[in-house]
Write a protein that holds these residues in place. Sequence first.
Motif, PDB file in Angstrom:
ATOM      1  N   SER A  65      63.460 -56.022  72.777  1.00 33.69           N
ATOM      2  CA  SER A  65      64.732 -56.683  72.461  1.00 33.69           C
ATOM      3  C   SER A  65      65.412 -56.022  71.263  1.00 33.69           C
ATOM      4  CB  SER A  65      64.512 -58.165  72.177  1.00 33.69           C
ATOM      5  OG  SER A  65      63.638 -58.335  71.065  1.00 33.69           O
ATOM      6  N   SER A  94      68.475 -54.782  79.151  1.00 32.96           N
ATOM      7  CA  SER A  94      69.634 -54.991  78.285  1.00 32.96           C
ATOM      8  C   SER A  94      70.883 -54.258  78.775  1.00 32.96           C
ATOM      9  CB  SER A  94      69.306 -54.558  76.852  1.00 32.96           C
ATOM     10  OG  SER A  94      68.228 -55.318  76.363  1.00 32.96           O
ATOM     11  N   TYR A 151      70.278 -46.452  73.116  1.00 32.10           N
ATOM     12  CA  TYR A 151      68.972 -47.046  72.874  1.00 32.10           C
ATOM     13  C   TYR A 151      68.192 -46.212  71.877  1.00 32.10           C
ATOM     14  CZ  TYR A 151      69.351 -50.371  76.695  1.00 32.10           C
ATOM     15  OH  TYR A 151      69.735 -51.410  77.484  1.00 32.10           O
ATOM     16  N   TRP A 177      64.756 -49.647  72.795  1.00 37.62           N
ATOM     17  CA  TRP A 177      65.408 -50.874  72.338  1.00 37.62           C
ATOM     18  C   TRP A 177      66.901 -50.597  72.188  1.00 37.62           C
ATOM     19  CZ3 TRP A 177      62.314 -47.770  69.426  1.00 37.62           C
ATOM     20  CH2 TRP A 177      62.886 -47.164  68.309  1.00 37.62           C
ATOM     21  N   PRO A 178      67.748 -51.588  72.505  1.00 34.48           N
ATOM     22  CA  PRO A 178      69.196 -51.360  72.411  1.00 34.48           C
ATOM     23  C   PRO A 178      69.640 -51.241  70.956  1.00 34.48           C
ATOM     24  CG  PRO A 178      68.738 -53.637  73.034  1.00 34.48           C
ATOM     25  CD  PRO A 178      67.417 -52.923  72.979  1.00 34.48           C
ATOM     26  N   ARG A 209      75.409 -51.711  72.615  1.00 29.83           N
ATOM     27  CA  ARG A 209      75.662 -52.019  74.022  1.00 29.83           C
ATOM     28  C   ARG A 209      77.123 -51.792  74.371  1.00 29.83           C
ATOM     29  NH1 ARG A 209      72.341 -57.554  73.985  1.00 29.83           N
ATOM     30  NH2 ARG A 209      70.330 -56.614  73.563  1.00 29.83           N
TER      31      ARG A 209
END
Length: 175
Positions: free
Chosen positions: A69, A114, A119, A169-170, A173
């Motif tokens: 996350s 996501s 990332y 992990w982002p 976005r």
Amino acid sequence: MPVLLSRVDAVVVPSHGVFCLRSSSAELQDLATAGRLAFADGIGFASTVVGVRGATEVSNALVSVEMWSRMPVLLRDQGPFDFAWEGVIEFPDGRWHIDESLDSSMRLGVELPSGTGRYGVRVAAYNHNEALDRYETARAGSDEEFASALVELKRLDPETAERYRIQLWPVERRR
């Protein structure tokens, strides 16, 4: 606190000693750049690709790809790592691939929970140096010793085999 969203484990066969985690839309130039940098330095980042040089061009490697996350803490829960590198790559299509994987889902592409965007990527290597030492020692021996060592490298159990943990992990976005 970072939450582990997914994990995919597979075996990869590095092509010319390198495997790449890439976006579905990765261009040949990015693949070539990441591969060239990985071959020279161990890890290579291009805009949509991260390349990883295996210890040998002939043995398989175990790879775990984890989606988080947010940026996870690097823990030594899988034993001491040989090296860890971090970078950022783009996934404009929301999918990642490893073409050198024996797992067909990795070759076809895995959805990022996501979605699309940039990332963070961390690649940690385990048992890399030991596999490289075994390979180099075997190459210095007779042809029979070398052939036997190659068979042994392919049969190592997961605790002693060359392994890579890739965490995603982002960081940004797209909307």
